[in-house]
Scaffold this active site. Structure first.
Site, PDB file in Angstrom:
ATOM      1  N   GLU A  33       0.818  -1.218   0.000  1.00  0.00           N
ATOM      2  CA  GLU A  33       0.000   0.000   0.000  1.00  0.00           C
ATOM      3  C   GLU A  33       0.850   1.265   0.000  1.00  0.00           C
ATOM      4  O   GLU A  33       0.515   2.241  -0.660  1.00  0.00           O
ATOM      5  CB  GLU A  33      -0.952   0.002   1.203  1.00  0.00           C
ATOM      6  CG  GLU A  33      -2.029  -1.080   1.157  1.00  0.00           C
ATOM      7  CD  GLU A  33      -2.985  -0.938  -0.028  1.00  0.00           C
ATOM      8  OE1 GLU A  33      -2.989   0.117  -0.684  1.00  0.00           O
ATOM      9  OE2 GLU A  33      -3.720  -1.906  -0.298  1.00  0.00           O
ATOM     10  N   GLN A  38      -0.048   6.911  -4.982  1.00  0.00           N
ATOM     11  CA  GLN A  38       0.235   7.783  -6.128  1.00  0.00           C
ATOM     12  C   GLN A  38       1.151   7.110  -7.142  1.00  0.00           C
ATOM     13  O   GLN A  38       1.964   7.784  -7.813  1.00  0.00           O
ATOM     14  CB  GLN A  38       0.854   9.098  -5.640  1.00  0.00           C
ATOM     15  CG  GLN A  38      -0.107   9.944  -4.857  1.00  0.00           C
ATOM     16  CD  GLN A  38      -1.249  10.443  -5.707  1.00  0.00           C
ATOM     17  OE1 GLN A  38      -1.098  11.340  -6.519  1.00  0.00           O
ATOM     18  NE2 GLN A  38      -2.422   9.835  -5.545  1.00  0.00           N
ATOM     19  N   TYR A 116      -6.653   6.460   3.874  1.00  0.00           N
ATOM     20  CA  TYR A 116      -6.728   5.426   2.846  1.00  0.00           C
ATOM     21  C   TYR A 116      -5.997   4.158   3.279  1.00  0.00           C
ATOM     22  O   TYR A 116      -6.552   3.051   3.248  1.00  0.00           O
ATOM     23  CB  TYR A 116      -6.162   5.920   1.491  1.00  0.00           C
ATOM     24  CG  TYR A 116      -5.894   4.732   0.620  1.00  0.00           C
ATOM     25  CD1 TYR A 116      -6.938   4.113  -0.041  1.00  0.00           C
ATOM     26  CD2 TYR A 116      -4.626   4.143   0.582  1.00  0.00           C
ATOM     27  CE1 TYR A 116      -6.734   2.948  -0.766  1.00  0.00           C
ATOM     28  CE2 TYR A 116      -4.411   2.978  -0.133  1.00  0.00           C
ATOM     29  CZ  TYR A 116      -5.459   2.387  -0.801  1.00  0.00           C
ATOM     30  OH  TYR A 116      -5.264   1.231  -1.474  1.00  0.00           O
ATOM     31  N   ASP A 134      -9.656   6.154  -2.810  1.00  0.00           N
ATOM     32  CA  ASP A 134      -8.477   6.577  -3.573  1.00  0.00           C
ATOM     33  C   ASP A 134      -8.959   7.209  -4.881  1.00  0.00           C
ATOM     34  O   ASP A 134     -10.147   7.440  -5.063  1.00  0.00           O
ATOM     35  CB  ASP A 134      -7.550   5.378  -3.826  1.00  0.00           C
ATOM     36  CG  ASP A 134      -8.134   4.439  -4.870  1.00  0.00           C
ATOM     37  OD1 ASP A 134      -9.374   4.423  -5.041  1.00  0.00           O
ATOM     38  OD2 ASP A 134      -7.356   3.716  -5.520  1.00  0.00           O
ATOM     39  N   CYS A 195     -17.908   1.967 -21.835  1.00  0.00           N
ATOM     40  CA  CYS A 195     -19.169   1.816 -21.117  1.00  0.00           C
ATOM     41  C   CYS A 195     -20.042   0.714 -21.731  1.00  0.00           C
ATOM     42  O   CYS A 195     -20.986   0.238 -21.093  1.00  0.00           O
ATOM     43  CB  CYS A 195     -19.924   3.146 -21.094  1.00  0.00           C
ATOM     44  SG  CYS A 195     -19.047   4.453 -20.196  1.00  0.00           S
ATOM     45  N   CYS A 198     -19.776  -2.341 -19.559  1.00  0.00           N
ATOM     46  CA  CYS A 198     -19.758  -2.063 -18.120  1.00  0.00           C
ATOM     47  C   CYS A 198     -21.006  -2.634 -17.452  1.00  0.00           C
ATOM     48  O   CYS A 198     -22.120  -2.433 -17.943  1.00  0.00           O
ATOM     49  CB  CYS A 198     -19.699  -0.562 -17.878  1.00  0.00           C
ATOM     50  SG  CYS A 198     -19.840  -0.118 -16.125  1.00  0.00           S
TER      51      CYS A 198
END
Length: 348
Positions: A33, A38, A116, A134, A195, A198
């Site tokens: 983690e 980032q 987080y 996140d 999409c 999705c």
DNA sequence: AACGCGGGGTC
DNA sequence: GACCCAGCGTT
């Protein structure tokens, strides 16, 4: 089916095989983690393998010198992560008797662990229903619920945390958290998400409103500053050079670099020589100055654009009051990528 | 609430 | 060039 169940189903079919998904060892999860803050998986993965291999447990990490940890972190950026990782390992060993914190609240006490990361470790390793938020989660939730509150405003941060907490699977928080992040990374991507395939389009507000590309909303960052860095690459007759450890709060804290002259605009050979007069370089004050790169090397960081020149300075002896570094040992030091690229290109 | 902190990647 | 990435600490 609701979004929570759809995401977990999608995850069970589509999740990528990754080394930290084979374990619930909190040391391993913590390491993964921190590395992935980032940082994209592709970039972080080799570092994870290297750290697990060199430091298989928290004790071995705690016992390492910080310089060695930074060397292994070299190239990954955001070096405070490495310093905090190391400090927290020592804290776990010295103050917690090597017992890893096992709740959201106590995980937060580790340096470098914020909302987080504490939520991720608590949910994945200890089944605590703490929702992660996140960049992926912001994107999935802002689109699915059609929310245009800026994700980096304090209002947005609170709102999305509460929303994620609302839809978490209390019985399976670790998988839910990883599912929504993986879904954001693989399916609900920042640009050009497909999409058409999705599983959430039925109830996706942004899809219905045809503004998927407009979400999430983010307050724009200011433009990076320009800085001019002139590095003095000493080379003595006895094959030594000078490296200095960066101090203070700025970039690259505790990493090494060649002595640096920073300026507001580009420096010429003339002005470098003028500055060198004050250095009292050698007993006989003779030296040879050569510019390595005629064009400035532009090194782009998120908040600064560095325009760098490397000045080769051949001297008979190094100046007084510096610790000489044998050129043969130069690769033992943790250096920024800008310096590392030069060392490789110059090939001494 | 705003800012600084790296480096690599996509479009 | 603009934006993003399994964010955090400081001010």
């Amino acid at each position: 089916m609701n979004i929570t169940k759809i995401l977990i189903n999608w995850y069970s079919i589509n999740k990528r095989v990754l080394p930290w998904r084979k374990t619930k060892n909190p040391y391993h999860i913590w390491l993964s983690e921190i590395i992935l803050q980032q940082t994209q998986i592709k970039q972080g993965l080799p570092y994870y393998e290297a750290f697990i291999s060199k430091y298989p447990n928290v004790l071995s990490l705690a016992n390492a010198p910080e310089s060695e940890v930074l060397k292994l972190w070299q190239g990954l950026g955001y070096y405070s992560r490495a310093r905090n990782l190391h400090a927290s390992a020592k804290y776990i060993v010295n103050d917690l008797n090597q017992e890893f914190p096992d709740t959201y609240k106590t995980l937060l006490k580790l340096k470098g662990v914020g909302d987080y990361t504490a939520s991720a470790i608590a949910s994945i390793c200890f089944n605590e229903p703490a929702a992660v938020v996140d960049g992926n989660v912001y994107r999935v939730l802002s689109r699915f619920y059609g929310i245009d509150t800026p994700i980096n405003s304090s209002k947005g941060i609170k709102f999305f945390k509460a929303l994620a907490q609302d839809i978490i699977d209390e019985n399976n928080p670790g998988d839910y958290n990883q599912a929504i992040m993986e879904f954001g990374a693989v399916q609900c991507k920042p640009a050009n998400p497909d999409c058409n395939l999705c599983p959430l389009t039925q109830d996706c507000v942004a899809y219905r409103n045809n503004n998927v590309q407009e979400l999430p909303v983010k307050i724009k960052a200011k433009k990076p500053q320009k800085k001019f860095f002139n590095f003095l690459v000493f080379i003595s007759d006895s094959e030594t050079t000078v490296l200095e450890k960066r101090k203070g709060k700025g970039i690259w804290e505790n990493l090494y670099q060649f002595p640096l002259l920073e300026s507001d605009k580009s420096l010429t050979e003339k002005s470098i020589k003028e500055i060198l007069k004050d250095y009292k370089l050698t007993k006989n004050s003779s030296y040879k100055l050569t510019l390595f790169n005629q064009d400035e090397i532009i090194h782009k960081l998120s908040h600064q654009h560095l325009y760098a020149k490397f000045w080769i300075l051949n001297v008979s002896e190094l100046p007084q009051a510096v610790t000489p570094v044998p050129i043969s040992k130069i690769n033992d030091y943790a250096v920024p990528v800008l310096i590392g690229n030069f060392i490789e290109a110059f090939n001494f």
